[in-house]
Design a protein around this motif. Structure first.
Motif, PDB file in Angstrom:
ATOM      1  N   VAL A  38       0.995  -1.083   0.060  1.00  0.00           N
ATOM      2  CA  VAL A  38       0.211   0.043   0.154  1.00  0.00           C
ATOM      3  C   VAL A  38       0.980   1.297  -0.116  1.00  0.00           C
ATOM      4  O   VAL A  38       1.895   1.317   0.816  1.00  0.00           O
ATOM      5  N   PHE A  39       0.605   2.163  -0.989  1.00  0.00           N
ATOM      6  CA  PHE A  39       1.523   3.592  -1.106  1.00  0.00           C
ATOM      7  C   PHE A  39       0.825   4.703  -0.780  1.00  0.00           C
ATOM      8  O   PHE A  39      -0.353   4.651  -1.176  1.00  0.00           O
ATOM      9  N   CYS A  40       1.490   5.592  -0.453  1.00  0.00           N
ATOM     10  CA  CYS A  40       1.006   6.852  -0.276  1.00  0.00           C
ATOM     11  C   CYS A  40       2.165   7.922  -0.798  1.00  0.00           C
ATOM     12  O   CYS A  40       3.507   7.594  -0.351  1.00  0.00           O
ATOM     13  N   GLN A  93       4.593  15.073   8.259  1.00  0.00           N
ATOM     14  CA  GLN A  93       3.821  14.087   7.908  1.00  0.00           C
ATOM     15  C   GLN A  93       4.223  12.787   7.771  1.00  0.00           C
ATOM     16  O   GLN A  93       3.478  11.713   8.322  1.00  0.00           O
ATOM     17  N   THR A  94       5.327  12.603   7.159  1.00  0.00           N
ATOM     18  CA  THR A  94       6.025  11.311   7.136  1.00  0.00           C
ATOM     19  C   THR A  94       6.136  10.550   8.358  1.00  0.00           C
ATOM     20  O   THR A  94       5.619   9.318   8.455  1.00  0.00           O
ATOM     21  N   LYS A 105      -4.530   2.000   4.477  1.00  0.00           N
ATOM     22  CA  LYS A 105      -5.053   3.015   3.540  1.00  0.00           C
ATOM     23  C   LYS A 105      -5.821   3.658   4.646  1.00  0.00           C
ATOM     24  O   LYS A 105      -5.802   5.032   4.323  1.00  0.00           O
ATOM     25  N   GLU A 106      -6.611   3.277   5.715  1.00  0.00           N
ATOM     26  CA  GLU A 106      -7.212   4.314   6.877  1.00  0.00           C
ATOM     27  C   GLU A 106      -6.183   5.201   7.395  1.00  0.00           C
ATOM     28  O   GLU A 106      -6.598   6.337   7.364  1.00  0.00           O
ATOM     29  N   ILE A 107      -5.324   4.681   7.588  1.00  0.00           N
ATOM     30  CA  ILE A 107      -4.057   5.379   8.477  1.00  0.00           C
ATOM     31  C   ILE A 107      -3.558   6.498   7.402  1.00  0.00           C
ATOM     32  O   ILE A 107      -3.288   7.651   7.898  1.00  0.00           O
ATOM     33  N   HIS A 112      -4.070  12.527   5.825  1.00  0.00           N
ATOM     34  CA  HIS A 112      -4.251  13.334   4.577  1.00  0.00           C
ATOM     35  C   HIS A 112      -3.233  13.385   3.946  1.00  0.00           C
ATOM     36  O   HIS A 112      -2.686  14.043   3.041  1.00  0.00           O
ATOM     37  N   ALA A 113      -2.745  11.780   3.524  1.00  0.00           N
ATOM     38  CA  ALA A 113      -1.571  11.554   2.507  1.00  0.00           C
ATOM     39  C   ALA A 113      -2.382  11.835   1.167  1.00  0.00           C
ATOM     40  O   ALA A 113      -3.466  11.846   0.829  1.00  0.00           O
TER      41      ALA A 113
END
Length: 171
Positions: free
Chosen positions: A5-7, A14-15, A152-154, A159-160
């Motif tokens: 899973v990527f963002c 933020q990272t 994905k929820e995280i 706000h990624a």
């Protein structure tokens, strides 16, 4: 079946917030990867430097993470150069993939290296532009649909941008 899973995270803060949330959510540091431009150097690297987590804090300090930064705690942190693109800081499973076969097949392209990791071409091109522009690519490697949903929820709560998942290629 292994999935990633990527963002995209727009800042170091933020990272690190996303990494902290992933760790608090039960994800192992060895399953979390980060790729970002190495702004601590004014020259392109001619080689790669392999380091491990204890030394990662020193690398983290050079790019503004601060002492004890969460990125420095991830497995396999180090600097690498992608010819024609420049120097990067990478940590986690992505470090081995980018410093090995994926970059060789990529012919000096970050997009090609990301495609080699199993990211679709259109997403890889979008990610390259954001990463070279100063953002960070974060990925989580997992095998369960529940973990994919949780990651994905995280990412969404943080706000990624450009959140996606893909089946991983064998490296």
């Amino acid at each position: 079946m292994s999935k990633a899973v990527f963002c995209i995270a727009q800042s170091i803060d933020q990272t690190e917030s996303i990494i902290k949330s992933l760790k608090n959510g039960g994800f192992s540091t060895s399953d979390i990867s980060v790729l970002l431009p190495d702004k601590s150097s004014t020259q392109d690297f001619a080689h790669e430097k392999h380091t491990k987590a204890p030394e990662g804090a020193a690398i983290g300090g050079t790019v503004g993470f601060g002492a004890g930064g969460l990125i420095g705690l991830l497995a396999g942190i180090g600097s690498l150069a992608i010819p024609g693109v420049g120097p990067f800081i990478a940590a986690g499973p992505i470090m081995g993939a980018l410093s090995g076969a994926a970059v060789g097949a990529a012919a000096g392209s970050l997009t090609g290296a990301l495609i080699g990791l199993g990211i679709p071409e259109y997403e890889a091109k979008r990610y390259e532009g954001k990463i070279t522009g100063g953002s960070a690519l974060i990925s989580v490697h997992t095998t369960s649909s529940e973990a994919i949903h949780k990651a994905k929820e995280i990412f969404e709560q943080a706000h990624a941008e450009d959140i996606s998942s893909t089946e991983e290629t064998s490296l």
